[in-house]
Design a protein around this motif. Structure first.
Motif, PDB file in Angstrom:
ATOM      1  N   ALA A 146       0.711  -1.121  -0.022  1.00  0.00           N
ATOM      2  CA  ALA A 146      -0.041   0.014  -0.057  1.00  0.00           C
ATOM      3  C   ALA A 146       0.689   1.297  -0.061  1.00  0.00           C
ATOM      4  O   ALA A 146       0.572   2.265  -0.930  1.00  0.00           O
ATOM      5  N   GLU A 147       2.022   1.265   0.754  1.00  0.00           N
ATOM      6  CA  GLU A 147       2.874   2.498   0.920  1.00  0.00           C
ATOM      7  C   GLU A 147       3.496   2.839  -0.442  1.00  0.00           C
ATOM      8  O   GLU A 147       3.478   3.629  -0.926  1.00  0.00           O
ATOM      9  N   PHE A 176       2.504   1.733  -3.609  1.00  0.00           N
ATOM     10  CA  PHE A 176       1.384   2.135  -4.513  1.00  0.00           C
ATOM     11  C   PHE A 176       0.959   3.644  -4.204  1.00  0.00           C
ATOM     12  O   PHE A 176       1.034   4.284  -5.203  1.00  0.00           O
ATOM     13  N   MET A 177       0.714   3.925  -3.114  1.00  0.00           N
ATOM     14  CA  MET A 177       0.366   5.415  -2.851  1.00  0.00           C
ATOM     15  C   MET A 177       1.526   6.314  -3.221  1.00  0.00           C
ATOM     16  O   MET A 177       0.941   7.216  -3.635  1.00  0.00           O
ATOM     17  N   LYS A 178       2.794   5.870  -2.976  1.00  0.00           N
ATOM     18  CA  LYS A 178       3.759   6.812  -3.482  1.00  0.00           C
ATOM     19  C   LYS A 178       3.918   6.957  -4.720  1.00  0.00           C
ATOM     20  O   LYS A 178       4.126   8.072  -5.404  1.00  0.00           O
ATOM     21  N   SER A 179       3.639   6.005  -5.449  1.00  0.00           N
ATOM     22  CA  SER A 179       3.700   5.855  -6.921  1.00  0.00           C
ATOM     23  C   SER A 179       2.788   6.751  -7.513  1.00  0.00           C
ATOM     24  O   SER A 179       2.795   7.258  -8.687  1.00  0.00           O
ATOM     25  N   TYR A 180       1.700   6.633  -6.871  1.00  0.00           N
ATOM     26  CA  TYR A 180       0.350   7.463  -7.407  1.00  0.00           C
ATOM     27  C   TYR A 180       0.553   8.862  -6.940  1.00  0.00           C
ATOM     28  O   TYR A 180      -0.416   9.978  -7.451  1.00  0.00           O
ATOM     29  N   SER A 181       1.079   9.303  -6.110  1.00  0.00           N
ATOM     30  CA  SER A 181       1.173  10.528  -5.315  1.00  0.00           C
ATOM     31  C   SER A 181       1.798  11.505  -6.059  1.00  0.00           C
ATOM     32  O   SER A 181       2.631  11.353  -6.975  1.00  0.00           O
ATOM     33  N   PHE A 182       1.341  12.845  -5.917  1.00  0.00           N
ATOM     34  CA  PHE A 182       2.000  14.163  -6.387  1.00  0.00           C
ATOM     35  C   PHE A 182       2.267  15.078  -5.272  1.00  0.00           C
ATOM     36  O   PHE A 182       1.379  15.308  -4.495  1.00  0.00           O
TER      37      PHE A 182
END
Length: 56
Positions: free
Chosen positions: A37-38, A40-46
């Motif tokens: 989760a961490e 994936f969330m980092k990869s989708y964040s901006f």
């Protein structure tokens, strides 16, 4: 002073969560899912600039 914050679109967060729930059903451990989760969330964040209330 404006600070930068990391954000993720709600739709992306929901998709990540749905996929992780499917992985949980297949027997992945909670610890593994938290790590996933961490990532994936980092990869989708901006980054966005946080706007102070008085500047709006």
């Amino acid at each position: 002073m404006n600070d930068k914050i990391q954000v993720i679109r709600l739709e992306d967060a929901v998709n990540v969560t749905r996929n992780l729930l499917r992985d949980f059903e297949y027997g992945y451990s909670i610890d593994d899912l938290v790590v996933e989760a961490e990532g994936f969330m980092k990869s989708y964040s901006f980054e966005m600039i946080e706007v102070e209330e008085w500047e709006r």
